[in-house]
Scaffold this motif. Structure first.
Motif, PDB file in Angstrom:
ATOM      1  N   ASN A 133      15.193 -15.605  34.202  1.00 58.00           N
ATOM      2  CA  ASN A 133      15.850 -14.413  34.721  1.00 58.00           C
ATOM      3  C   ASN A 133      17.366 -14.536  34.655  1.00 58.00           C
ATOM      4  O   ASN A 133      18.077 -13.569  34.389  1.00 58.00           O
ATOM      5  CB  ASN A 133      15.423 -14.158  36.171  1.00 58.00           C
ATOM      6  N   GLN A 134      17.901 -15.735  34.895  1.00 60.88           N
ATOM      7  CA  GLN A 134      19.340 -15.934  34.825  1.00 60.88           C
ATOM      8  C   GLN A 134      19.854 -15.709  33.414  1.00 60.88           C
ATOM      9  O   GLN A 134      20.916 -15.120  33.207  1.00 60.88           O
ATOM     10  CB  GLN A 134      19.693 -17.342  35.310  1.00 60.88           C
ATOM     11  N   GLU A 135      19.093 -16.166  32.418  1.00 60.73           N
ATOM     12  CA  GLU A 135      19.506 -15.990  31.034  1.00 60.73           C
ATOM     13  C   GLU A 135      19.509 -14.522  30.638  1.00 60.73           C
ATOM     14  O   GLU A 135      20.343 -14.069  29.850  1.00 60.73           O
ATOM     15  CB  GLU A 135      18.577 -16.774  30.099  1.00 60.73           C
ATOM     16  N   LEU A 136      18.598 -13.743  31.206  1.00 64.26           N
ATOM     17  CA  LEU A 136      18.499 -12.325  30.863  1.00 64.26           C
ATOM     18  C   LEU A 136      19.441 -11.455  31.683  1.00 64.26           C
ATOM     19  O   LEU A 136      19.901 -10.423  31.208  1.00 64.26           O
ATOM     20  CB  LEU A 136      17.061 -11.827  31.063  1.00 64.26           C
ATOM     21  N   GLY A 137      19.734 -11.878  32.922  1.00 66.89           N
ATOM     22  CA  GLY A 137      20.520 -11.014  33.787  1.00 66.89           C
ATOM     23  C   GLY A 137      21.802 -11.596  34.318  1.00 66.89           C
ATOM     24  O   GLY A 137      22.655 -10.860  34.808  1.00 66.89           O
ATOM     25  N   GLY A 138      21.961 -12.915  34.262  1.00 65.09           N
ATOM     26  CA  GLY A 138      23.156 -13.536  34.795  1.00 65.09           C
ATOM     27  C   GLY A 138      23.166 -13.548  36.307  1.00 65.09           C
ATOM     28  O   GLY A 138      22.250 -13.077  36.968  1.00 65.09           O
ATOM     29  N   GLY A 139      24.204 -14.088  36.896  1.00 68.91           N
ATOM     30  CA  GLY A 139      24.321 -14.125  38.348  1.00 68.91           C
ATOM     31  C   GLY A 139      23.561 -15.287  38.949  1.00 68.91           C
ATOM     32  O   GLY A 139      23.049 -16.155  38.261  1.00 68.91           O
ATOM     33  N   ASP A 140      23.515 -15.296  40.289  1.00 62.71           N
ATOM     34  CA  ASP A 140      22.842 -16.397  40.972  1.00 62.71           C
ATOM     35  C   ASP A 140      21.592 -15.896  41.662  1.00 62.71           C
ATOM     36  O   ASP A 140      21.266 -14.716  41.634  1.00 62.71           O
ATOM     37  CB  ASP A 140      23.774 -17.074  41.983  1.00 62.71           C
ATOM     38  N   SER A 141      20.855 -16.804  42.312  1.00 68.24           N
ATOM     39  CA  SER A 141      19.555 -16.467  42.892  1.00 68.24           C
ATOM     40  C   SER A 141      19.663 -15.516  44.073  1.00 68.24           C
ATOM     41  O   SER A 141      18.678 -14.943  44.505  1.00 68.24           O
ATOM     42  CB  SER A 141      18.839 -17.752  43.344  1.00 68.24           C
ATOM     43  N   SER A 142      20.861 -15.332  44.624  1.00 64.01           N
ATOM     44  CA  SER A 142      21.007 -14.445  45.773  1.00 64.01           C
ATOM     45  C   SER A 142      21.369 -13.019  45.362  1.00 64.01           C
ATOM     46  O   SER A 142      21.565 -12.162  46.196  1.00 64.01           O
ATOM     47  CB  SER A 142      22.089 -14.981  46.724  1.00 64.01           C
ATOM     48  N   GLY A 143      21.446 -12.758  44.058  1.00 67.15           N
ATOM     49  CA  GLY A 143      21.931 -11.468  43.602  1.00 67.15           C
ATOM     50  C   GLY A 143      20.866 -10.460  43.258  1.00 67.15           C
ATOM     51  O   GLY A 143      21.136  -9.533  42.503  1.00 67.15           O
ATOM     52  N   ALA A 144      19.649 -10.607  43.762  1.00 71.40           N
ATOM     53  CA  ALA A 144      18.566  -9.706  43.378  1.00 71.40           C
ATOM     54  C   ALA A 144      18.797  -8.303  43.916  1.00 71.40           C
ATOM     55  O   ALA A 144      19.223  -8.108  45.045  1.00 71.40           O
ATOM     56  CB  ALA A 144      17.236 -10.253  43.887  1.00 71.40           C
ATOM     57  N   ARG A 145      18.507  -7.325  43.050  1.00 72.92           N
ATOM     58  CA  ARG A 145      18.576  -5.918  43.442  1.00 72.92           C
ATOM     59  C   ARG A 145      17.407  -5.181  42.811  1.00 72.92           C
ATOM     60  O   ARG A 145      16.770  -5.689  41.893  1.00 72.92           O
ATOM     61  CB  ARG A 145      19.893  -5.287  42.962  1.00 72.92           C
ATOM     62  N   SER A 146      17.142  -3.970  43.286  1.00 76.68           N
ATOM     63  CA  SER A 146      16.095  -3.162  42.667  1.00 76.68           C
ATOM     64  C   SER A 146      16.757  -2.254  41.635  1.00 76.68           C
ATOM     65  O   SER A 146      17.357  -1.251  41.969  1.00 76.68           O
ATOM     66  CB  SER A 146      15.348  -2.334  43.726  1.00 76.68           C
ATOM     67  N   ASP A 147      16.681  -2.646  40.376  1.00 77.63           N
ATOM     68  CA  ASP A 147      17.318  -1.894  39.301  1.00 77.63           C
ATOM     69  C   ASP A 147      16.598  -0.577  39.031  1.00 77.63           C
ATOM     70  O   ASP A 147      17.203   0.378  38.584  1.00 77.63           O
ATOM     71  CB  ASP A 147      17.324  -2.745  38.020  1.00 77.63           C
ATOM     72  N   THR A 148      15.298  -0.551  39.270  1.00 72.27           N
ATOM     73  CA  THR A 148      14.489   0.628  39.007  1.00 72.27           C
ATOM     74  C   THR A 148      13.564   0.872  40.191  1.00 72.27           C
ATOM     75  O   THR A 148      12.946  -0.067  40.689  1.00 72.27           O
ATOM     76  CB  THR A 148      13.623   0.428  37.740  1.00 72.27           C
ATOM     77  N   ALA A 149      13.476   2.104  40.641  1.00 76.86           N
ATOM     78  CA  ALA A 149      12.583   2.435  41.755  1.00 76.86           C
ATOM     79  C   ALA A 149      11.839   3.721  41.435  1.00 76.86           C
ATOM     80  O   ALA A 149      12.459   4.750  41.153  1.00 76.86           O
ATOM     81  CB  ALA A 149      13.367   2.590  43.054  1.00 76.86           C
ATOM     82  N   MET A 150      10.516   3.647  41.466  1.00 77.94           N
ATOM     83  CA  MET A 150       9.679   4.808  41.213  1.00 77.94           C
ATOM     84  C   MET A 150       8.578   4.880  42.258  1.00 77.94           C
ATOM     85  O   MET A 150       7.935   3.875  42.551  1.00 77.94           O
ATOM     86  CB  MET A 150       9.036   4.729  39.827  1.00 77.94           C
ATOM     87  N   VAL A 151       8.372   6.064  42.809  1.00 76.59           N
ATOM     88  CA  VAL A 151       7.239   6.309  43.696  1.00 76.59           C
ATOM     89  C   VAL A 151       6.144   6.959  42.854  1.00 76.59           C
ATOM     90  O   VAL A 151       6.338   8.054  42.321  1.00 76.59           O
ATOM     91  CB  VAL A 151       7.613   7.221  44.873  1.00 76.59           C
ATOM     92  N   VAL A 152       5.025   6.259  42.707  1.00 76.80           N
ATOM     93  CA  VAL A 152       3.891   6.775  41.947  1.00 76.80           C
ATOM     94  C   VAL A 152       2.908   7.385  42.942  1.00 76.80           C
ATOM     95  O   VAL A 152       2.353   6.688  43.793  1.00 76.80           O
ATOM     96  CB  VAL A 152       3.204   5.659  41.136  1.00 76.80           C
ATOM     97  N   HIS A 153       2.714   8.703  42.841  1.00 68.59           N
ATOM     98  CA  HIS A 153       1.799   9.412  43.738  1.00 68.59           C
ATOM     99  C   HIS A 153       0.546   9.808  42.979  1.00 68.59           C
ATOM    100  O   HIS A 153       0.617  10.519  41.962  1.00 68.59           O
ATOM    101  CB  HIS A 153       2.458  10.659  44.323  1.00 68.59           C
ATOM    102  N   LEU A 154      -0.603   9.345  43.453  1.00 72.08           N
ATOM    103  CA  LEU A 154      -1.892   9.741  42.890  1.00 72.08           C
ATOM    104  C   LEU A 154      -2.511  10.778  43.811  1.00 72.08           C
ATOM    105  O   LEU A 154      -2.694  10.526  45.005  1.00 72.08           O
ATOM    106  CB  LEU A 154      -2.820   8.526  42.773  1.00 72.08           C
ATOM    107  N   ASP A 155      -2.809  11.948  43.264  1.00 75.12           N
ATOM    108  CA  ASP A 155      -3.443  12.998  44.066  1.00 75.12           C
ATOM    109  C   ASP A 155      -4.860  12.583  44.451  1.00 75.12           C
ATOM    110  O   ASP A 155      -5.466  11.719  43.816  1.00 75.12           O
ATOM    111  CB  ASP A 155      -3.505  14.305  43.285  1.00 75.12           C
ATOM    112  N   ALA A 156      -5.412  13.218  45.493  1.00 69.19           N
ATOM    113  CA  ALA A 156      -6.802  12.987  45.857  1.00 69.19           C
ATOM    114  C   ALA A 156      -7.684  13.293  44.654  1.00 69.19           C
ATOM    115  O   ALA A 156      -7.515  14.310  43.990  1.00 69.19           O
ATOM    116  CB  ALA A 156      -7.190  13.881  47.037  1.00 69.19           C
ATOM    117  N   GLY A 157      -8.629  12.396  44.376  1.00 64.64           N
ATOM    118  CA  GLY A 157      -9.441  12.505  43.186  1.00 64.64           C
ATOM    119  C   GLY A 157      -8.901  11.682  42.037  1.00 64.64           C
ATOM    120  O   GLY A 157      -9.602  11.350  41.096  1.00 64.64           O
ATOM    121  N   ARG A 158      -7.606  11.375  42.104  1.00 67.40           N
ATOM    122  CA  ARG A 158      -6.913  10.528  41.120  1.00 67.40           C
ATOM    123  C   ARG A 158      -7.047  11.037  39.692  1.00 67.40           C
ATOM    124  O   ARG A 158      -7.184  10.259  38.753  1.00 67.40           O
ATOM    125  CB  ARG A 158      -7.372   9.077  41.256  1.00 67.40           C
ATOM    126  N   THR A 159      -6.981  12.358  39.552  1.00 65.49           N
ATOM    127  CA  THR A 159      -6.979  12.960  38.217  1.00 65.49           C
ATOM    128  C   THR A 159      -5.619  13.577  37.905  1.00 65.49           C
ATOM    129  O   THR A 159      -5.412  14.096  36.813  1.00 65.49           O
ATOM    130  CB  THR A 159      -8.057  14.046  38.095  1.00 65.49           C
TER     131      THR A 159
END
Length: 349
Positions: free
Chosen positions: A100-126
């Motif tokens: 992860n450091q090679e791909l993103g740089g920084g130190d182990s305390s620098g974690a953030r949520s780069d992407t956030a998605m709420v996935v909503h499945l309707d009743a019946g899941r169709t």
């Protein structure tokens, strides 16, 4: 949702995308071709890969109401659930670990949520809705319990992605529930290196960009057109923002939604069941990159979730971005646009 940004998936790809939504379940089933002993070890290894956080215990009962999840009528021993479901999916730029450091740089305390998605499945899941929350949204971040004891302080006009940074998955879930009023039934997180390994295991992913991308910060330079990307470049595409449009997070969200669709198509087009070696490589990449809540921390539960989506056709999946406007206090930040944002979240309850 006519007031919000929406994209319906192309009907011609319904069958392939529907198969992609059950990729984890197919991967588990495909392990049988490795032989009984080998499959047993592989299942144990993949199951052991998955990391989890007990979010329910940490947050207790002071949360939005949980929907009643009724099982489907079935003659089988384990009927599949069909109730409405909300899943918070985060892409984490965790700096922990060498990969992860090679791909993103920084130190182990620098974690953030780069992407956030709420996935909503309707009743019946169709039917399903995928709502992206811009990371630059200013929110009221609630006080969150810490695993070490104590709690974080509440913060006003804080960037949305700071919740993960200060309090991890528990605070990310609590913050989303606080601003939406919607109960997050499950939590799934994938990190930098896991995403890159998944793309590589699938042989890369093909995407089409509408404009040139020239971003030194994400190390991505692409001309407009179609490109086949390896894991490192696909990750750079998911993270780029300074080389497109006005440099805001909204442009990046559009690229992320396009990349997710392309990745699902690649998974659907790859016949993993006829290639045990690739099957295991893909399954290992997926599970090794996951952190879930304790309700999804096993292959059995992930497989059940995948199987419950068998009736979800691609043309019934919509991608939406939470309505936002420029923050009055900072032109580089956004705030929820009301009442549109509240109406959107109300539709998911």
């Amino acid at each position: 949702m006519t007031r919000h940004e929406e994209q319906g998936d192309a009907g011609g790809r319904v069958g392939r995308r529907s198969r992609a939504l059950k990729a984890v379940g197919l991967a588990v089933a495909g392990l049988l071709v490795l032989g009984t002993a080998a499959a047993g070890y592989a299942y144990w290894h993949l199951d052991d890969n998955i990391k989890s956080v007990d979010i329910d215990s940490a947050l207790g009962d002071n949360r939005p109401a949980q929907a009643v999840i009724a099982p489907a009528a079935s003659a089988g021993a384990s009927p599949l659930p069909t109730g409405a479901l909300n899943i918070l999916v985060l892409g984490s730029d965790s700096r922990s670990g060498k990969a992860n450091q090679e791909l993103g740089g920084g130190d182990s305390s620098g974690a953030r949520s780069d992407t956030a998605m709420v996935v909503h499945l309707d009743a019946g899941r169709t039917r399903a809705s995928v709502v992206s929350i811009p990371r630059d949204t200013l929110v009221t971040r609630p006080s969150c319990p810490l695993s070490s004891g104590g709690s974080t302080a509440a913060a006003y006009h804080a960037m949305f992605n700071s919740a993960y940074s200060v309090g991890g998955p528990v605070c990310a879930v609590k913050t989303v529930e606080s601003i939406t009023g919607v109960r997050m039934d499950h939590y799934i997180e994938i990190d930098f290196s896991g995403f890159a390994k998944l793309v590589n295991a699938l042989g890369g992913v093909t995407v089409t960009t509408d404009e040139d991308i020239d971003d030194d910060k994400s190390h991505l330079h692409l001309t407009a057109g179609t490109h086949h990307l390896d894991g490192t470049r696909a990750l750079a595409l998911a993270r780029t923002r300074h080389g497109i449009g006005d440099g805001s997070d909204l442009g990046r969200i559009g690229l992320q939604q396009k990349l997710v669709k392309a990745l699902l198509e690649q998974m659907a087009a790859t016949d993993l069941l006829t290639d045990p070696a690739k099957l295991y490589q893909v399954a290992d990449a997926v599970t090794a990159s996951l952190t879930t809540d304790t309700g999804l921390d096993s292959l059995a539960e992930l497989t059940k979730l995948g199987r419950s989506l068998k009736g979800l056709a691609a043309d019934r999946v919509k991608t939406v971005t939470m309505p936002v406007v420029t923050a009055p206090s900072d032109p580089n930040r956004v705030v929820a646009e009301e009442p549109a944002a509240s109406e959107l979240w109300a539709s998911l309850r």
